[in-house]
Design a protein around this motif. Structure first.
Motif, PDB file in Angstrom:
ATOM      1  N   VAL A 264       0.837  -1.207   0.000  1.00 15.03           N
ATOM      2  CA  VAL A 264       0.000   0.000   0.000  1.00 15.03           C
ATOM      3  C   VAL A 264       0.868   1.252   0.000  1.00 15.03           C
ATOM      4  O   VAL A 264       0.598   2.211  -0.735  1.00 15.03           O
ATOM      5  N   ILE A 265       1.929   1.259   0.817  1.00 17.42           N
ATOM      6  CA  ILE A 265       2.801   2.439   0.893  1.00 17.42           C
ATOM      7  C   ILE A 265       3.454   2.706  -0.455  1.00 17.42           C
ATOM      8  O   ILE A 265       3.555   3.851  -0.901  1.00 17.42           O
ATOM      9  N   ALA A 266       3.915   1.652  -1.125  1.00 14.59           N
ATOM     10  CA  ALA A 266       4.552   1.833  -2.432  1.00 14.59           C
ATOM     11  C   ALA A 266       3.560   2.421  -3.434  1.00 14.59           C
ATOM     12  O   ALA A 266       3.899   3.329  -4.207  1.00 14.59           O
ATOM     13  N   ALA A 267       2.316   1.926  -3.438  1.00 19.09           N
ATOM     14  CA  ALA A 267       1.301   2.440  -4.360  1.00 19.09           C
ATOM     15  C   ALA A 267       0.956   3.886  -4.034  1.00 19.09           C
ATOM     16  O   ALA A 267       0.810   4.728  -4.935  1.00 19.09           O
ATOM     17  N   GLU A 476      11.795   1.738 -18.630  1.00 17.39           N
ATOM     18  CA  GLU A 476      11.027   0.979 -17.644  1.00 17.39           C
ATOM     19  C   GLU A 476      12.001   0.230 -16.737  1.00 17.39           C
ATOM     20  O   GLU A 476      12.889  -0.480 -17.216  1.00 17.39           O
ATOM     21  N   ILE A 477      11.843   0.418 -15.435  1.00 14.77           N
ATOM     22  CA  ILE A 477      12.692  -0.295 -14.474  1.00 14.77           C
ATOM     23  C   ILE A 477      12.139  -1.703 -14.318  1.00 14.77           C
ATOM     24  O   ILE A 477      11.028  -1.905 -13.818  1.00 14.77           O
ATOM     25  N   LEU A 478      12.911  -2.686 -14.750  1.00 19.27           N
ATOM     26  CA  LEU A 478      12.448  -4.070 -14.715  1.00 19.27           C
ATOM     27  C   LEU A 478      12.614  -4.693 -13.333  1.00 19.27           C
ATOM     28  O   LEU A 478      11.737  -5.406 -12.851  1.00 19.27           O
ATOM     29  N   VAL A 564      14.960   0.469  -1.065  1.00 18.55           N
ATOM     30  CA  VAL A 564      15.650   1.032  -2.223  1.00 18.55           C
ATOM     31  C   VAL A 564      14.620   1.618  -3.186  1.00 18.55           C
ATOM     32  O   VAL A 564      13.705   0.917  -3.616  1.00 18.55           O
ATOM     33  N   ASN A 565      14.764   2.893  -3.492  1.00 12.64           N
ATOM     34  CA  ASN A 565      14.007   3.533  -4.565  1.00 12.64           C
ATOM     35  C   ASN A 565      14.952   3.736  -5.746  1.00 12.64           C
ATOM     36  O   ASN A 565      16.154   3.978  -5.549  1.00 12.64           O
ATOM     37  N   ALA A 566      14.425   3.645  -6.952  1.00 10.85           N
ATOM     38  CA  ALA A 566      15.259   3.842  -8.149  1.00 10.85           C
ATOM     39  C   ALA A 566      14.554   4.761  -9.122  1.00 10.85           C
ATOM     40  O   ALA A 566      13.308   4.805  -9.170  1.00 10.85           O
ATOM     41  N   HIS A 567      15.333   5.501  -9.905  1.00 10.86           N
ATOM     42  CA  HIS A 567      14.749   6.388 -10.921  1.00 10.86           C
ATOM     43  C   HIS A 567      15.655   6.446 -12.147  1.00 10.86           C
ATOM     44  O   HIS A 567      16.867   6.200 -12.058  1.00 10.86           O
ATOM     45  N   LYS A 587      10.654   3.815  -9.427  1.00 11.20           N
ATOM     46  CA  LYS A 587      10.142   2.651  -8.719  1.00 11.20           C
ATOM     47  C   LYS A 587      10.339   2.871  -7.226  1.00 11.20           C
ATOM     48  O   LYS A 587      11.467   3.077  -6.769  1.00 11.20           O
ATOM     49  N   ILE A 588       9.215   2.854  -6.484  1.00 10.23           N
ATOM     50  CA  ILE A 588       9.230   3.091  -5.046  1.00 10.23           C
ATOM     51  C   ILE A 588       9.340   1.759  -4.309  1.00 10.23           C
ATOM     52  O   ILE A 588       8.665   0.792  -4.654  1.00 10.23           O
TER      53      ILE A 588
END
Length: 616
Positions: A264-267, A476-478, A564-567, A587-588
């Motif tokens: 839920v937090i990621a969304a 797109e982060i796979l 880990v978050n990535a962008h 990607k959160i």
């Protein structure tokens, strides 16, 4: 049937006969089960708002409707079981605090049912029931008496609160002399000293110091470990993730998502970031030819048709519009009034629904006695106020006459509205023809119509493929993985080297690209951020799949659990391109890993790094 001893029951049942429902049996086939301690069914809370105080008096004397109705909560249902640690997230004004107040019994609901089983202790503000002229000790005694504590138990509980709060001699001073942090300590100490069955906490711990916040979290962990239930409202995602096993995402007074806390937090964070991302990339403007082009989430099958109310100019909305009573008629069928509630569009029994979650419909409102939805600019959502209607049975594959009408009151009359239908044979939004309009005081009824051509199955399939391809982001982060010892891992030791690998698929070739990662510890500590471009790893016109490996050697991160978050962005170049002017992917909470202490029981802090020591 009586209520089990030791489990007080409070029921708020707005419509119908009040009934105390006992908790279910505590065991099934000899095994303990988790039983509900809070049951909420179709809960709604509304406020009446008057333009001026005299309007309330005029309404009382002369009758009529002179107020607007603001729905703080609308049709919320949920159950909290023993041992549940529930975090509630959402933007300001989402209805989080209102929900807690109704559960705690400090606010009355407009509709629905709330049943609680057990003693509730709520910390909804920093001041439970202070007499500012009295000392902290006297206020503790008074609040414990209010909670029904037996007089013989109060001295021991005062001693426990004194020890926990560490306020010492300040407890003998009037509370009006207390700082905000001291008030938070005393409030929390009183709320948790009574061993409640349900603890409700609303964002008050952030006002205390870091040491006491840690103590408070430890006490809440111990509280939940004993099988008690907790509901925590906070804007600190790290607090929710570290304290809760379940999260509820509230939006515009309605429940948007309920599930496992990290999911839920990621969304929620991804949705929150979309408005920021839109200012950078305008929803991938390079890949979307026009605002009339559909995106994947807007496509429908052959049994349904999608429409939207939007600005007549095609530009983003700049005004707020109160839309009331939307009606639609398809072919020879009867006119259907579309409900404004949040409904399941996959239910075949529902002929038409608003797409509340994905388009620009805002909160429910009531103005001039009319129930309406606010239509306004919501960055990151699909454009316009969208709704989906089910085609009449047996009419698939035939041309359809569409008639739409709605009543609207606009804050700014300069912004006219139109209705468009998504033509699945072309994949584009097509305007309906404006018909008659009729004024009714401050409201205007608008009518639109169009003949929707017979759908072409082959064309629709081709459009779906084209839209899917066009909607793909540039990057797109796979996956994001932690690797050590030549394998993918979920934990490493302090000072053990490891890699964070970010795999990216480039569907197109941007001119310049960098990849960045951000590490946040479970307790909310912002531990690390780096762009690949800072070490010369900007890449030009990338194609296909690429792997970016961030090598932590030496590894100086201290023990703890990390997210880990990535962008993916358009190249590191400081200060010319920071903040970034374009963001291709984000990607959160893409990965989570743990760093195990080097020495058992030794906490090196945020960094475990050896530094040279000189002795002179």
């Amino acid at each position: 049937m009586g209520v089990a001893p030791g489990h007080p029951v409070r029921v708020v049942h707005v419509h119908g006969r009040l009934q105390a429902v006992p908790p279910p049996a505590a065991h099934v086939r000899g095994r303990p089960v988790s039983r509900p301690v809070i049951e909420i069914e179709h809960l709604s809370v509304a406020y009446q708002m008057y333009a001026q105080p005299s309007d309330q008096l005029k309404e009382l004397i002369f009758g009529g409707v002179r107020h607007e109705t603001f729905w703080a909560l609308r049709d919320v249902s949920l159950t909290v079981n023993e041992g549940d640690k529930v975090g509630i997230v959402g933007p300001n004004g989402a209805g989080k605090s209102t929900l807690l107040k109704v559960v705690a019994g400090t606010m009355r609901a407009t509709g629905g049912r709330v049943a609680t089983h057990g003693r509730i202790s709520s910390l909804l503000s920093m001041v439970p029931a202070w007499n500012e002229e009295e000392t902290g000790i006297e206020n503790i005694r008074f609040n414990l008496m209010l909670q029904g504590i037996e007089p013989r138990r109060i001295p021991d509980m005062i001693e426990d609160i004194t020890e926990f709060t560490e306020l010492g001699p300040f407890l003998f001073n009037p509370v009006k002399t207390y700082s905000t942090g001291m008030g938070a300590r005393l409030s929390f100490g009183i709320a948790t000293a009574t061993e409640p069955d349900i603890l409700i906490v609303d964002e008050v711990l952030g006002t205390g110091d870091g040491y006491f916040a840690w103590k408070a979290m430890k006490r809440m962990e111990e509280f939940c470990a004993r099988g008690r239930a907790m509901i925590l409202v906070s804007h600190s995602m790290s607090a929710i993730q570290s304290m809760c096993n379940r999260a509820i995402w509230m939006q515009t007074g309605e429940k948007r998502m309920d599930g496992e806390v990290n999911e839920v937090i990621a969304a929620y964070e991804l949705d929150f970031r979309r408005s920021e991302d839109e200012s950078l990339r305008t929803r991938h403007a390079s890949t979307r030819a026009s605002v009339t082009d559909a995106v994947v989430g807007e496509l429908t099958d052959e049994t349904r048709v999608r429409l939207r109310i939007t600005s007549q100019t095609g530009a983003p909305l700049f005004s707020s519009h109160y839309v009331s009573e939307i009606g639609i008629r398809l072919g020879e069928g009867e006119r259907v009034t579309i409900p404004f509630d949040l409904l399941d569009g996959s239910d075949e029994a529902v002929p038409a629904v608003l797409d509340v979650l994905n388009s620009e419909w805002a909160r429910l409102h009531e103005r001039d006695g009319r129930v309406c939805r606010v239509l306004t600019r919501l960055p990151g959502r699909n454009g316009g106020g969208q709704f989906v209607a089910r085609l009449p049975a047996g009419s698939e594959g035939q041309s359809q006459a569409i008639e739409v009408d709605f009543t609207v009151q606009s804050e700014d009359q300069r912004e006219a509205l139109k209705v468009e239908v998504l033509d699945m044979s072309t994949g584009s939004w097509t305007p309906l023809v404006a018909g008659s309009s009729r004024k009714d005081g401050r409201w205007t009824q608008l009518r639109f119509h169009r003949e929707l051509a017979k759908p072409d199955a082959e064309a629709a399939e081709r459009v779906m493929k084209e839209v899917a391809l066009a909607s793909l982001p540039d990057a797109e982060i796979l996956s994001v993985n932690v690797r050590a010892r030549n394998a993918q891992v979920t934990s490493v030791k302090e000072r053990e080297p490891f890699d964070i690998e970010v795999r990216v698929m480039f569907h197109r070739s941007p001119e310049l690209v960098d990849v960045g990662i951000k590490l946040t510890r479970m307790d909310g500590t912002y531990a690390f951020w780096q762009s690949s471009g800072q070490v010369g790893a900007n890449i030009e016109r990338p194609e296909g799949e690429k792997a970016f490996s961030f090598r932590f050697d030496p590894n100086v991160l201290g023990a703890g659990e990390y997210f880990v978050n990535a962008h993916v962005t358009n190249g590191w170049k400081f200060p010319e391109n920071y903040p970034y002017s374009e963001l291709y992917a984000r990607k959160i909470n893409a990965a989570m890993f743990r760093i195990v202490p080097e020495f058992n029981g030794v906490d090196h802090g945020v960094l475990n790094q050896r530094v040279k020591v000189d002795i002179s």
